[in-house]
Every structure is written in C-alpha cells, then in structure tokens.
Write a protein that holds these residues in place. Sequence first.
Motif, PDB file in Angstrom:
ATOM      1  N   LEU A 180     -13.274  -9.978   7.281  1.00 28.49           N
ATOM      2  CA  LEU A 180     -13.859 -10.894   6.297  1.00 28.49           C
ATOM      3  C   LEU A 180     -14.052 -10.229   4.936  1.00 28.49           C
ATOM      4  O   LEU A 180     -14.334 -10.890   3.945  1.00 28.49           O
ATOM      5  N   ASN A 181     -13.929  -8.905   4.891  1.00 27.12           N
ATOM      6  CA  ASN A 181     -14.041  -8.179   3.626  1.00 27.12           C
ATOM      7  C   ASN A 181     -12.900  -8.582   2.696  1.00 27.12           C
ATOM      8  O   ASN A 181     -11.722  -8.514   3.058  1.00 27.12           O
ATOM      9  N   ARG A 182     -13.246  -8.999   1.479  1.00 31.28           N
ATOM     10  CA  ARG A 182     -12.248  -9.489   0.527  1.00 31.28           C
ATOM     11  C   ARG A 182     -11.228  -8.412   0.160  1.00 31.28           C
ATOM     12  O   ARG A 182     -10.090  -8.704  -0.179  1.00 31.28           O
ATOM     13  N   ASN A 183     -11.605  -7.134   0.208  1.00 33.90           N
ATOM     14  CA  ASN A 183     -10.732  -6.042  -0.195  1.00 33.90           C
ATOM     15  C   ASN A 183      -9.974  -5.426   0.982  1.00 33.90           C
ATOM     16  O   ASN A 183      -9.503  -4.296   0.896  1.00 33.90           O
ATOM     17  N   MET A 184      -9.901  -6.126   2.091  1.00 33.64           N
ATOM     18  CA  MET A 184      -9.219  -5.595   3.265  1.00 33.64           C
ATOM     19  C   MET A 184      -7.737  -5.345   2.973  1.00 33.64           C
ATOM     20  O   MET A 184      -7.055  -6.179   2.382  1.00 33.64           O
ATOM     21  N   SER A 185      -7.266  -4.157   3.332  1.00 32.16           N
ATOM     22  CA  SER A 185      -5.863  -3.800   3.185  1.00 32.16           C
ATOM     23  C   SER A 185      -5.470  -2.969   4.396  1.00 32.16           C
ATOM     24  O   SER A 185      -6.316  -2.548   5.181  1.00 32.16           O
ATOM     25  N   ILE A 186      -4.178  -2.711   4.533  1.00 33.12           N
ATOM     26  CA  ILE A 186      -3.739  -1.925   5.692  1.00 33.12           C
ATOM     27  C   ILE A 186      -4.245  -0.493   5.598  1.00 33.12           C
ATOM     28  O   ILE A 186      -4.484   0.168   6.595  1.00 33.12           O
ATOM     29  N   SER A 187      -4.467  -0.003   4.371  1.00 30.70           N
ATOM     30  CA  SER A 187      -5.034   1.340   4.197  1.00 30.70           C
ATOM     31  C   SER A 187      -6.480   1.380   4.673  1.00 30.70           C
ATOM     32  O   SER A 187      -6.915   2.339   5.323  1.00 30.70           O
ATOM     33  N   LEU A 198      -6.802 -14.352  11.235  1.00 28.26           N
ATOM     34  CA  LEU A 198      -8.106 -13.994  11.804  1.00 28.26           C
ATOM     35  C   LEU A 198      -9.235 -14.677  11.030  1.00 28.26           C
ATOM     36  O   LEU A 198     -10.189 -15.198  11.607  1.00 28.26           O
ATOM     37  N   ARG A 199      -9.132 -14.664   9.703  1.00 28.89           N
ATOM     38  CA  ARG A 199     -10.170 -15.284   8.861  1.00 28.89           C
ATOM     39  C   ARG A 199     -10.259 -16.783   9.109  1.00 28.89           C
ATOM     40  O   ARG A 199     -11.350 -17.344   9.251  1.00 28.89           O
ATOM     41  N   HIS A 202     -17.000 -16.853   2.069  1.00 26.27           N
ATOM     42  CA  HIS A 202     -17.471 -16.273   3.341  1.00 26.27           C
ATOM     43  C   HIS A 202     -16.322 -15.684   4.156  1.00 26.27           C
ATOM     44  O   HIS A 202     -16.477 -14.666   4.834  1.00 26.27           O
ATOM     45  N   SER A 203     -15.127 -16.327   4.080  1.00 24.06           N
ATOM     46  CA  SER A 203     -13.986 -15.881   4.877  1.00 24.06           C
ATOM     47  C   SER A 203     -13.243 -14.718   4.249  1.00 24.06           C
ATOM     48  O   SER A 203     -12.320 -14.188   4.856  1.00 24.06           O
ATOM     49  N   GLY A 204     -13.604 -14.336   3.016  1.00 23.66           N
ATOM     50  CA  GLY A 204     -12.962 -13.192   2.390  1.00 23.66           C
ATOM     51  C   GLY A 204     -11.806 -13.548   1.468  1.00 23.66           C
ATOM     52  O   GLY A 204     -11.059 -12.664   1.038  1.00 23.66           O
ATOM     53  N   PHE A 205     -11.643 -14.855   1.135  1.00 24.82           N
ATOM     54  CA  PHE A 205     -10.563 -15.254   0.233  1.00 24.82           C
ATOM     55  C   PHE A 205     -11.017 -15.164  -1.226  1.00 24.82           C
ATOM     56  O   PHE A 205     -12.190 -15.374  -1.538  1.00 24.82           O
ATOM     57  N   SER A 206     -10.068 -14.866  -2.087  1.00 19.88           N
ATOM     58  CA  SER A 206     -10.411 -14.662  -3.493  1.00 19.88           C
ATOM     59  C   SER A 206     -10.599 -15.971  -4.252  1.00 19.88           C
ATOM     60  O   SER A 206     -11.203 -15.982  -5.324  1.00 19.88           O
ATOM     61  N   LYS A 225      -4.383 -24.617   5.696  1.00 21.85           N
ATOM     62  CA  LYS A 225      -3.445 -25.675   6.080  1.00 21.85           C
ATOM     63  C   LYS A 225      -2.244 -25.101   6.822  1.00 21.85           C
ATOM     64  O   LYS A 225      -1.734 -25.701   7.790  1.00 21.85           O
ATOM     65  N   SER A 226      -1.779 -23.900   6.403  1.00 20.62           N
ATOM     66  CA  SER A 226      -0.623 -23.288   7.070  1.00 20.62           C
ATOM     67  C   SER A 226      -0.945 -22.870   8.501  1.00 20.62           C
ATOM     68  O   SER A 226      -0.073 -22.856   9.364  1.00 20.62           O
ATOM     69  N   VAL A 227      -2.216 -22.538   8.759  1.00 21.09           N
ATOM     70  CA  VAL A 227      -2.606 -22.090  10.098  1.00 21.09           C
ATOM     71  C   VAL A 227      -2.955 -23.277  10.998  1.00 21.09           C
ATOM     72  O   VAL A 227      -2.573 -23.317  12.172  1.00 21.09           O
TER      73      VAL A 227
END
Length: 546
Positions: free
Chosen positions: A447-454, A486-487, A512-516, A526-528
């Motif tokens: 849910l963290n907005r800054n989530m990345s693979i790193s 997941l979000r 809340h879901s972490g979207f910008s 909608k895509s999910v």
Amino acid sequence: MPGIPKENQYNRNDLPQKILKSNTWILFFILLFSIFIPGQSAPDFSISTDKAFQKLYQNPDECISYSQSLLISDKNPEHKIILRKIISQAYALQGNYVQAVNISNQKEEGGQKEKASHFIQLFGDYNLADQYQNLGLYDQSKKIIARILADRELLKSSHLKERMTLAKLFQLQAINAGVTRNYEVALQYLDKSDQYLHFDGHNEEKRILGQENIIFRATFLMKLNKLEESKKLLDTVIQDIENHGDNAFLSAFAHESMSRYFFIKEEYATAVKYLDQGFSKIEKLPYHDIKVIFYELYSKNYLALNNDEKYHYYNNLYTDQKTKIDSSKKEGIQSIVKLVETYHRKNIEFQRQRKLSQLRLTVTLILFLILATAVYFVYESGKNKDLKKQLGFFENLKERENAIQAPKTEIQKVNKNQEKDSSKISKEKEDEILQKLKEWEETDSYLNRNMSISVLSAQTGINTKYLSEVINTHKEKNFNAYINELRINHVAHLLKTDPAYLNYKVSYLAEHSGFSSHGAFTNVFKSVTGMSPNTYIQEIIKNKRS
C-alpha cells in the motif's frame, strides 16, 4: 576526649586489645562497603526506578528529568542501564526516536571497561529488540528475542530483574506476532509474559505491564472477531487504570482500543466519545507517537459520520504529525547502526564465552539487516499504519486463485524448466522466495505509494533479478501489475466486508491503496475487476439490499 566527663576519660593504651581489634574490623568493613557499593542501595534504587517507570506513563518530560537526576548520582552499571532504558522509552513515546536510540548508546565517562554481567547482557539484548520494534523493524526484533528465549536456563531464572525483563521480552514478541497477523501466537506470548509477572511483592512496573498486556490481549481478540470478550477486558482495565490514579498514557491507550471496538460495530459516535475521553488525558502532554493514532482514528470516524469539516481537520493533523514521526524514525535507523556497533563492542567478551562462531554469524546478520532496512526507509513514506483488517484475506484469495489456475501452473512449471535452469534458481530457493513473498503480502506493505522492486528487495532480502523472475513466472505478470493487483484486491475486499468504506470517496480509496491519483486508481481498478470503483460500490449496495 571532647564530650566525655573528665573522670570517665582514660588513656587509649588502657583499652583492651580485643576492643581495639573489634573497632578496627568494623571501620574496615564500613570503608570496604563504601568503596565497592557506591550510590543508592538496592532497596532505595528499586523504589526510585519504580517511581521513574510510573512517571513514564504520567508525563515523559518529568520522567526524563527525574531519571536523569538518578543517573547522575548512581554509579552501579546495572542501575545505569535500567535508567537509560526508561529515559529512552520516554523519548520514544514523544516520537523522538533519535534521542531514544542515542541515550541507549551513551558511553560511560572516562571510558571504563567493565565485564558485562549476565543481567546487563540480557537487558542489552532486550533494549536492542525494543529499539528495533520502535523503528518498525519487526523482523529484526523478532529474531533477537527468539534467540534470547531459546536459552532454557534463562527461562528458569528466579532473579527478579531477569524475570521482569523476560516478561517484557514476551510482550514485545507478542506485538511482533500481532504485526504479522499471528494473533493466536501473540496471545500465547502474552500468557507467558503474565507468568513472569507473577512474583511475590508489588510495584508499579509490574502493575503497569500487566495492564498493558490486558490491552494488547483485547486488541488481538478484536482482530480474531471476539468482540465481546475484547470489550469485557477493556471495560475492566479502564476501571482498573482509573482506580490507580493518573496514568495518562495507559488511560489513553485503553480508550483508543475501546474506540476501535465501536468503530467495528459501526457505532461511530460512541467511538468518537471514547476517543475524546482518551485524548483528554494526553492532550497537553508530549505523547506525540500515540497522538498520531488518535488523529487517524478521529479522521476515519468523522469520515464515516460524513462530517467533512472535522475529517479534514484531523486528517491534516494526522498527516503533519505522521510526517514528523516518519522523519524521526528514518534518522533513528541511522543512529541504531552506531548502537549495534557499540552493543557488540561492549559484549564481545561475553559472547566469546558462549559461542564465537555464533557471535560472528549474529554480527554479520544484524549489520546486513540494518543496511537492508536503511535502504527500505529511504524509499518508505506515506501512510502504512493501522489499515490492516480481515484476517486471512490474502490466504483465502490465494486459495481461490490456486483452485482456478492449478492446472495451468503445473504446465508452466514444466515449460519453464529450461528458463529456471538457465537462471540457476534452485527449487528450494524458488520455494523460499515464494514463501517470503507470501509473508510480505500479509504485511500490506504494497500500500506504500513509493513501492518499487528495489524496496521490495530490501524488505525481503531477495535480489531484484530473482524477484522479477519469480513474479513473472508464478504471478504471470510484471512487478507493477503484481503490486497494483494486490492493492485493488485489498480495497475491493474492504469495500465488500466493511460497510464504512462504502461511504468513502474514491479519491480517499485511491490514496489509501497507494495510488498517486484518482485516475490511475480508477483505470487499474477497472482492468482488474472489469468495472469502475463506483459501479463496484453500487453493485455491493444493491446486493446488500436484496
């Protein structure tokens, strides 16, 4: 001799030799006592430290001032480590994590090197585990405590200070288990903590720790949907706290927990009432860490009550205070590296007496974990607290997905063999990565907005190449699609199971879901799901009415 009638005075030479020797030995033992037992006596210190611990829950500023005055005059190394820990806890309750870490890392003047006693070693381990937990490094905290509690001889200790420390360690481990949603295990740890609090005598520290355990127990029962059992405990502990005077922090903690009960029951006005009662205890006190929780709960309840004015007011307070707390935690991460270095330097002789090979492994592991966590906290920001609900949601979701995709997955495993062989990921390593991903999904960190693979790599300890390959192979999507799904699954589940979320604006759900942005959230949703968020909400409302 002055003060003795002249007729009763006599020459020193007239004293019997036996009396002279007796007085000489008495003077010798008095001198010896004054040299080797400086500072306060044990009973005096127990009373003083108990008072300091009580002040910790009344006013952290007063606790710091009082404990520092004791610290200056006391020369006993065991006393000093206890006093520093109380001061450190006071700073942590203020949200000042840098000072909390630094006071624990404070060096003795003059650079005296003393052999660490068994208790000092134990208390140092406890302090480090507690510091990790304060900074949100739950996995590191859990590993340190697990190592301590594996010592069966220690668990049999009848030493009062060691038993009190063990009670605190079991409480910390209960919190660590609760963070990962292992609520049944958390309750078992609380049972063990309570067992170590059962000793003869009474003091404030024992009573306060017992009350904290009751509040934590009520919280875990609430998570297990045992609401009435939880409420009964909270009613009892609130009354008990009020009967014992002005423990402002404990009272606020208990009332905040009770407000959560009424929020779950959708009795939002009553939830606000308990928040008001609890917040009034600490409003003028510098308990900034728990105030963040109050601000967030206020905003959630007022949003559910459609009171936009108060929602925005408390949400702004929450955002501002949370930013300050997060910044302090990031600085605390940097400071704790120095604490770990000092911790190992002071206790290396003790560790060598146990197992030198284990020491080297532990030092390497801890330093690696700290560096990895430091990378995580560079990227970590935004809201990531107290939005974890619905025990077992992801496990059930995975079971549904596996039921649908099991045949396809088996085919993939056959078809991907050559690819796995070329990337040199063993079956055991692949299973380990999948297990770590499963555990990570349960933390809601995505849910963290800054989530990345790193960031995910830093959190799980898996390199980015292996992560990318396993996600592409087993999740059938790239990293961004994996995180976004997941979000969306998380917020879709909340909308379906918690009626309060049906009243929230789409912009709040996106945040809340972490979207910008609102738009990005709507497109991915909608895509999910195959429908827009508003359509999805209307379908749920329609189904509930029918």
